[in-house]
Design a protein around this motif. Structure first.
Motif, PDB file in Angstrom:
ATOM      1  N   ALA A 182       0.830  -1.206   0.000  1.00 44.37           N
ATOM      2  CA  ALA A 182       0.000   0.000   0.000  1.00 44.37           C
ATOM      3  C   ALA A 182       0.865   1.257   0.000  1.00 44.37           C
ATOM      4  O   ALA A 182       0.555   2.244  -0.689  1.00 44.37           O
ATOM      5  CB  ALA A 182      -0.939  -0.007   1.200  1.00 44.37           C
ATOM      6  N   ILE A 183       1.941   1.238   0.777  1.00 44.05           N
ATOM      7  CA  ILE A 183       2.862   2.387   0.793  1.00 44.05           C
ATOM      8  C   ILE A 183       3.464   2.587  -0.591  1.00 44.05           C
ATOM      9  O   ILE A 183       3.536   3.712  -1.108  1.00 44.05           O
ATOM     10  CB  ILE A 183       3.965   2.173   1.847  1.00 44.05           C
ATOM     11  N   GLN A 184       3.877   1.489  -1.218  1.00 43.65           N
ATOM     12  CA  GLN A 184       4.470   1.563  -2.556  1.00 43.65           C
ATOM     13  C   GLN A 184       3.449   1.991  -3.596  1.00 43.65           C
ATOM     14  O   GLN A 184       3.702   2.879  -4.422  1.00 43.65           O
ATOM     15  CB  GLN A 184       5.066   0.212  -2.934  1.00 43.65           C
ATOM     16  N   ASP A 185       2.274   1.371  -3.559  1.00 50.11           N
ATOM     17  CA  ASP A 185       1.251   1.647  -4.573  1.00 50.11           C
ATOM     18  C   ASP A 185       0.739   3.081  -4.517  1.00 50.11           C
ATOM     19  O   ASP A 185       0.259   3.609  -5.529  1.00 50.11           O
ATOM     20  CB  ASP A 185       0.070   0.685  -4.424  1.00 50.11           C
ATOM     21  N   THR A 186       0.822   3.725  -3.355  1.00 52.31           N
ATOM     22  CA  THR A 186       0.376   5.114  -3.241  1.00 52.31           C
ATOM     23  C   THR A 186       1.514   6.096  -3.505  1.00 52.31           C
ATOM     24  O   THR A 186       1.344   7.310  -3.314  1.00 52.31           O
ATOM     25  CB  THR A 186      -0.236   5.381  -1.852  1.00 52.31           C
ATOM     26  N   GLY A 187       2.665   5.561  -3.936  1.00 50.55           N
ATOM     27  CA  GLY A 187       3.775   6.422  -4.354  1.00 50.55           C
ATOM     28  C   GLY A 187       4.596   7.000  -3.232  1.00 50.55           C
ATOM     29  O   GLY A 187       5.214   8.064  -3.395  1.00 50.55           O
ATOM     30  N   ASN A 188       4.662   6.298  -2.106  1.00 50.03           N
ATOM     31  CA  ASN A 188       5.386   6.817  -0.945  1.00 50.03           C
ATOM     32  C   ASN A 188       6.580   5.934  -0.590  1.00 50.03           C
ATOM     33  O   ASN A 188       6.854   4.945  -1.269  1.00 50.03           O
ATOM     34  CB  ASN A 188       4.405   6.952   0.221  1.00 50.03           C
ATOM     35  N   HIS A 189       7.297   6.288   0.475  1.00 49.08           N
ATOM     36  CA  HIS A 189       8.551   5.616   0.815  1.00 49.08           C
ATOM     37  C   HIS A 189       8.508   5.028   2.225  1.00 49.08           C
ATOM     38  O   HIS A 189       7.998   5.670   3.156  1.00 49.08           O
ATOM     39  CB  HIS A 189       9.728   6.592   0.731  1.00 49.08           C
ATOM     40  N   LEU A 190       9.055   3.838   2.375  1.00 46.29           N
ATOM     41  CA  LEU A 190       9.275   3.254   3.696  1.00 46.29           C
ATOM     42  C   LEU A 190      10.729   3.545   4.084  1.00 46.29           C
ATOM     43  O   LEU A 190      11.657   3.079   3.421  1.00 46.29           O
ATOM     44  CB  LEU A 190       9.020   1.749   3.676  1.00 46.29           C
ATOM     45  N   ILE A 191      10.902   4.319   5.139  1.00 44.00           N
ATOM     46  CA  ILE A 191      12.229   4.753   5.569  1.00 44.00           C
ATOM     47  C   ILE A 191      12.871   3.748   6.515  1.00 44.00           C
ATOM     48  O   ILE A 191      14.057   3.452   6.429  1.00 44.00           O
ATOM     49  CB  ILE A 191      12.141   6.129   6.259  1.00 44.00           C
ATOM     50  N   ALA A 192      12.069   3.200   7.442  1.00 40.74           N
ATOM     51  CA  ALA A 192      12.611   2.294   8.452  1.00 40.74           C
ATOM     52  C   ALA A 192      11.535   1.349   8.941  1.00 40.74           C
ATOM     53  O   ALA A 192      10.345   1.696   8.950  1.00 40.74           O
ATOM     54  CB  ALA A 192      13.190   3.087   9.629  1.00 40.74           C
ATOM     55  N   ALA A 193      11.963   0.151   9.351  1.00 38.87           N
ATOM     56  CA  ALA A 193      11.026  -0.860   9.845  1.00 38.87           C
ATOM     57  C   ALA A 193      11.621  -1.558  11.059  1.00 38.87           C
ATOM     58  O   ALA A 193      12.848  -1.636  11.214  1.00 38.87           O
ATOM     59  CB  ALA A 193      10.711  -1.876   8.755  1.00 38.87           C
ATOM     60  N   LEU A 194      10.735  -2.079  11.893  1.00 37.00           N
ATOM     61  CA  LEU A 194      11.136  -2.754  13.130  1.00 37.00           C
ATOM     62  C   LEU A 194      10.392  -4.062  13.282  1.00 37.00           C
ATOM     63  O   LEU A 194       9.187  -4.149  13.003  1.00 37.00           O
ATOM     64  CB  LEU A 194      10.809  -1.857  14.336  1.00 37.00           C
TER      65      LEU A 194
END
Length: 322
Positions: free
Chosen positions: A21-33
């Motif tokens: 969903a983050i990718q499909d809406t054209g946004n970026h994932l900066i960090a994950a835990l």
């Protein structure tokens, strides 16, 4: 505008839907835990995202990222149910709006505390209530609203999703962590039902064990018998014959209501709605949270009154004690 996301719970079952969903809406994932490092799925979406197995290092990285001039706009929470409350607070205090999987929290009073923190920080909390976006569900809601005010539908809800013995060794098998069967696999159905048929007028539990739950809910416009199970033995014979592990059925006045299909992009649609200012805010989660809380704290009445036919199935012993 492009938004930057952080995500907690990257190794969980639902996390890939959020990454997509983050990718499909054209946004970026900066960090994950996640304390589990089996997160290779990130490579399919955001291979450059920083990843942490320790909460403290994740916290420090987010602080450093902001101080270096990269804003963080949203936190996606995909962690175990009992941690949602703490992780939502974490996101709010870091100056992020939060998008959280259901159940948003386990207890109604947790919503009140989160509402106060959201007001203090000026941030917002949104719940993933994707069934509200399903076209068939929306059409049914319109049909119910257009019916005469005194219309009361007879509804049966059946949801069986077979789980192996691993379930009982995981957090999902601990009621204080998952909320039990009704919360863990049923909360989105209860939200859908109250969204369609109105406020709850009666909530009766007939059985509630380690592998199934059944009860009766009366809404303003419906009488609902419901049955939820994770035991494969409760599957219909025709499903077992094909090797199936899941059965979902909703009948209204004896007619099947089809909503099994069309799930593919509902998380993406949920994210887009949030970004467009049309997401489901914190208090939207309250009716379903109250329903599952009441189910969890009731003494089951047994097979009395109007109960779901599958409630009569022989109960299985617990296969694995924690």
């Amino acid at each position: 505008m492009t938004y930057n996301f952080a995500l907690i719970g990257a190794a969980g079952y639902v996390a890939p839907r959020h990454m997509k969903a983050i990718q499909d809406t054209g946004n970026h994932l900066i960090a994950a835990l996640d304390n589990n490092d089996s997160v290779g799925i990130i490579d399919s979406y955001f291979p450059e995202a920083a990843f942490f197995v320790e909460y403290e290092r994740f916290d420090r990285h987010l602080e450093k990222t902001k101080r270096e001039g990269t804003p963080l706009h949203y936190l996606s929470v995909c962690s175990p149910n009992y941690l949602h409350d703490a992780h939502i607070r974490f996101g709010l205090r870091h100056g992020m709006d939060v998008i959280c999987e259901k159940p948003l929290v386990l207890n109604p009073w947790n919503l009140d505390a989160l509402e106060e923190i959201a007001a203090e920080t000026g941030q917002s909390v949104f719940n993933i209530l994707q069934l509200r976006l399903h076209p068939n569900v929306q059409a049914l809601r319109q049909r119910v609203r257009a019916a005469p005010a005194d219309t009361k539908y007879d509804v049966d809800l059946t949801y069986i999703t077979a789980r192996g013995h691993w379930y009982y060794a995981s957090w999902k098998g601990a009621e204080d962590k998952s909320g039990g069967i009704a919360t863990n696999i049923g909360v989105h159905f209860y939200d859908m039902l109250q969204w369609i048929f109105g406020a709850v007028q009666q909530n009766t539990v007939h059985i509630h064990t380690h592998d199934r739950a059944a009860g009766f809910l009366e809404f303003e416009s419906a009488r609902v018998r419901w049955f939820l199970s994770i035991n494969a033995d409760t599957l219909p014979e025709e499903v077992k014959a094909t090797g199936g592990r899941t059965f979902r059925a909703l009948t209204i006045e004896g007619e099947d209501f089809e909503f099994s299909g069309g799930f593919t992009d509902l998380h993406t649609q949920s994210y887009q709605a949030v970004l467009d200012g049309k997401g489901f805010p914190l208090q939207s989660a309250r009716p379903a949270i109250e329903i599952v809380h009441d189910i969890r704290h009731q003494q089951p009445a047994g097979l009395t009154g109007d109960y779901h036919p599958l409630a009569k199935l022989t109960l299985a012993p617990h296969p694995f004690q924690r």
